[in-house]
Design a protein around this motif. Sequence first.
Motif, PDB file in Angstrom:
ATOM      1  N   MET A   1       0.831  -1.193   0.000  1.00 49.40           N
ATOM      2  CA  MET A   1       0.000   0.000   0.000  1.00 49.40           C
ATOM      3  C   MET A   1       0.868   1.247   0.000  1.00 49.40           C
ATOM      4  N   HIS A   2       2.055   1.155   0.578  1.00 44.15           N
ATOM      5  CA  HIS A   2       2.940   2.315   0.643  1.00 44.15           C
ATOM      6  C   HIS A   2       3.235   2.852  -0.758  1.00 44.15           C
ATOM      7  N   GLU A   3       3.504   1.962  -1.700  1.00 47.27           N
ATOM      8  CA  GLU A   3       3.782   2.388  -3.079  1.00 47.27           C
ATOM      9  C   GLU A   3       2.571   3.079  -3.691  1.00 47.27           C
ATOM     10  N   LEU A   4       1.378   2.544  -3.420  1.00 47.55           N
ATOM     11  CA  LEU A   4       0.154   3.150  -3.950  1.00 47.55           C
ATOM     12  C   LEU A   4      -0.047   4.543  -3.363  1.00 47.55           C
ATOM     13  N   GLN A   5       0.149   4.697  -2.063  1.00 42.48           N
ATOM     14  CA  GLN A   5      -0.012   6.005  -1.436  1.00 42.48           C
ATOM     15  C   GLN A   5       1.006   6.996  -1.997  1.00 42.48           C
ATOM     16  N   GLN A   6       2.220   6.539  -2.208  1.00 39.50           N
ATOM     17  CA  GLN A   6       3.255   7.414  -2.775  1.00 39.50           C
ATOM     18  C   GLN A   6       2.887   7.824  -4.201  1.00 39.50           C
ATOM     19  N   TYR A   7       2.385   6.884  -4.986  1.00 39.63           N
ATOM     20  CA  TYR A   7       1.974   7.170  -6.365  1.00 39.63           C
ATOM     21  C   TYR A   7       0.846   8.207  -6.389  1.00 39.63           C
ATOM     22  N   VAL A   8      -0.131   8.026  -5.531  1.00 39.80           N
ATOM     23  CA  VAL A   8      -1.258   8.966  -5.456  1.00 39.80           C
ATOM     24  C   VAL A   8      -0.762  10.341  -5.007  1.00 39.80           C
ATOM     25  N   ALA A   9       0.111  10.378  -4.002  1.00 38.09           N
ATOM     26  CA  ALA A   9       0.626  11.657  -3.503  1.00 38.09           C
ATOM     27  C   ALA A   9       1.413  12.388  -4.587  1.00 38.09           C
ATOM     28  N   GLU A  10       2.236  11.662  -5.327  1.00 39.16           N
ATOM     29  CA  GLU A  10       3.004  12.296  -6.403  1.00 39.16           C
ATOM     30  C   GLU A  10       2.085  12.806  -7.511  1.00 39.16           C
ATOM     31  N   THR A  11       1.070  12.046  -7.828  1.00 42.75           N
ATOM     32  CA  THR A  11       0.100  12.486  -8.850  1.00 42.75           C
ATOM     33  C   THR A  11      -0.629  13.738  -8.382  1.00 42.75           C
ATOM     34  N   ALA A  12      -1.083  13.732  -7.127  1.00 46.25           N
ATOM     35  CA  ALA A  12      -1.775  14.904  -6.579  1.00 46.25           C
ATOM     36  C   ALA A  12      -0.855  16.116  -6.568  1.00 46.25           C
ATOM     37  N   ASP A  13       0.432  15.897  -6.238  1.00 46.17           N
ATOM     38  CA  ASP A  13       1.400  16.997  -6.263  1.00 46.17           C
ATOM     39  C   ASP A  13       1.530  17.576  -7.661  1.00 46.17           C
ATOM     40  N   ARG A  14       1.711  16.726  -8.634  1.00 47.22           N
ATOM     41  CA  ARG A  14       1.902  17.179 -10.022  1.00 47.22           C
ATOM     42  C   ARG A  14       0.681  17.898 -10.568  1.00 47.22           C
ATOM     43  N   LEU A  15      -0.500  17.479 -10.121  1.00 47.10           N
ATOM     44  CA  LEU A  15      -1.729  18.095 -10.618  1.00 47.10           C
ATOM     45  C   LEU A  15      -2.225  19.232  -9.734  1.00 47.10           C
ATOM     46  N   GLY A  16      -1.534  19.470  -8.625  1.00 48.09           N
ATOM     47  CA  GLY A  16      -1.949  20.542  -7.719  1.00 48.09           C
ATOM     48  C   GLY A  16      -3.296  20.268  -7.059  1.00 48.09           C
ATOM     49  N   LEU A  17      -3.525  19.013  -6.681  1.00 47.67           N
ATOM     50  CA  LEU A  17      -4.826  18.623  -6.125  1.00 47.67           C
ATOM     51  C   LEU A  17      -4.904  18.706  -4.611  1.00 47.67           C
ATOM     52  N   HIS A  18      -3.833  19.106  -3.958  1.00 45.60           N
ATOM     53  CA  HIS A  18      -3.870  19.169  -2.504  1.00 45.60           C
ATOM     54  C   HIS A  18      -4.721  20.344  -2.053  1.00 45.60           C
ATOM     55  N   ALA A  19      -5.438  20.105  -0.969  1.00 44.50           N
ATOM     56  CA  ALA A  19      -6.323  21.120  -0.399  1.00 44.50           C
ATOM     57  C   ALA A  19      -6.401  20.847   1.100  1.00 44.50           C
ATOM     58  N   THR A  20      -7.228  21.588   1.776  1.00 40.54           N
ATOM     59  CA  THR A  20      -7.395  21.353   3.212  1.00 40.54           C
ATOM     60  C   THR A  20      -8.104  20.017   3.421  1.00 40.54           C
ATOM     61  N   PRO A  21      -7.906  19.397   4.578  1.00 47.36           N
ATOM     62  CA  PRO A  21      -8.617  18.145   4.847  1.00 47.36           C
ATOM     63  C   PRO A  21     -10.133  18.275   4.709  1.00 47.36           C
ATOM     64  N   ALA A  22     -10.687  19.399   5.141  1.00 48.79           N
ATOM     65  CA  ALA A  22     -12.142  19.575   5.025  1.00 48.79           C
ATOM     66  C   ALA A  22     -12.582  19.554   3.565  1.00 48.79           C
ATOM     67  N   THR A  23     -11.835  20.226   2.704  1.00 46.91           N
ATOM     68  CA  THR A  23     -12.172  20.250   1.280  1.00 46.91           C
ATOM     69  C   THR A  23     -11.994  18.868   0.666  1.00 46.91           C
ATOM     70  N   LEU A  24     -10.930  18.172   1.043  1.00 51.03           N
ATOM     71  CA  LEU A  24     -10.711  16.827   0.530  1.00 51.03           C
ATOM     72  C   LEU A  24     -11.808  15.869   0.987  1.00 51.03           C
ATOM     73  N   LEU A  25     -12.295  16.056   2.210  1.00 50.06           N
ATOM     74  CA  LEU A  25     -13.382  15.228   2.708  1.00 50.06           C
ATOM     75  C   LEU A  25     -14.665  15.490   1.921  1.00 50.06           C
ATOM     76  N   LEU A  26     -14.944  16.743   1.620  1.00 49.79           N
ATOM     77  CA  LEU A  26     -16.120  17.062   0.810  1.00 49.79           C
ATOM     78  C   LEU A  26     -16.005  16.442  -0.584  1.00 49.79           C
ATOM     79  N   ASP A  27     -14.805  16.487  -1.164  1.00 54.16           N
ATOM     80  CA  ASP A  27     -14.588  15.863  -2.461  1.00 54.16           C
ATOM     81  C   ASP A  27     -14.823  14.358  -2.373  1.00 54.16           C
ATOM     82  N   LEU A  28     -14.328  13.729  -1.317  1.00 57.86           N
ATOM     83  CA  LEU A  28     -14.539  12.297  -1.115  1.00 57.86           C
ATOM     84  C   LEU A  28     -16.025  11.977  -1.001  1.00 57.86           C
ATOM     85  N   GLN A  29     -16.744  12.778  -0.230  1.00 59.74           N
ATOM     86  CA  GLN A  29     -18.183  12.564  -0.067  1.00 59.74           C
ATOM     87  C   GLN A  29     -18.917  12.697  -1.399  1.00 59.74           C
ATOM     88  N   ALA A  30     -18.525  13.655  -2.206  1.00 55.88           N
ATOM     89  CA  ALA A  30     -19.152  13.830  -3.516  1.00 55.88           C
ATOM     90  C   ALA A  30     -18.898  12.611  -4.401  1.00 55.88           C
TER      91      ALA A  30
END
Length: 110
Positions: A1-30
């Motif tokens: 799972m560590h490799e998957l989490q790293q892959y997702v984190a790098e993708t989010a970094d490259r795409l500028g998808l990081h946000a506050t936890p509250a915003t990420l939670l709302l996105d997850l809920q959607a």
Amino acid sequence: MHELQQYVAETADRLGLHATPATLLLDLQARVGALAEEVIRATERGRRPFRPTRDWEAQLGDVAFALITLADQTGVDTGQAVQVAADRMYRSAMAAQRQQPAAESWPFSG
């Protein structure tokens, strides 16, 4: 799972998808809501049995990506968290089974 989490984190970094936890939670809920809507649509509001649709895998992947991004942004090791959750669920199920009376001890028959 560590490799998957790293892959997702790098993708989010490259795409500028990081946000506050509250915003990420709302996105997850959607995204979970979109997955639920797919089930409602595919089952004709529960009138038919559910069968995964063509879009199911992609939408489930979107939910997983959003969840892993949220975990990463809040410092959670998803691999360890999932192992702990699986262990907790297993122990809970085993405890519940021990508390269930044996079938022959029920006061009535089928």
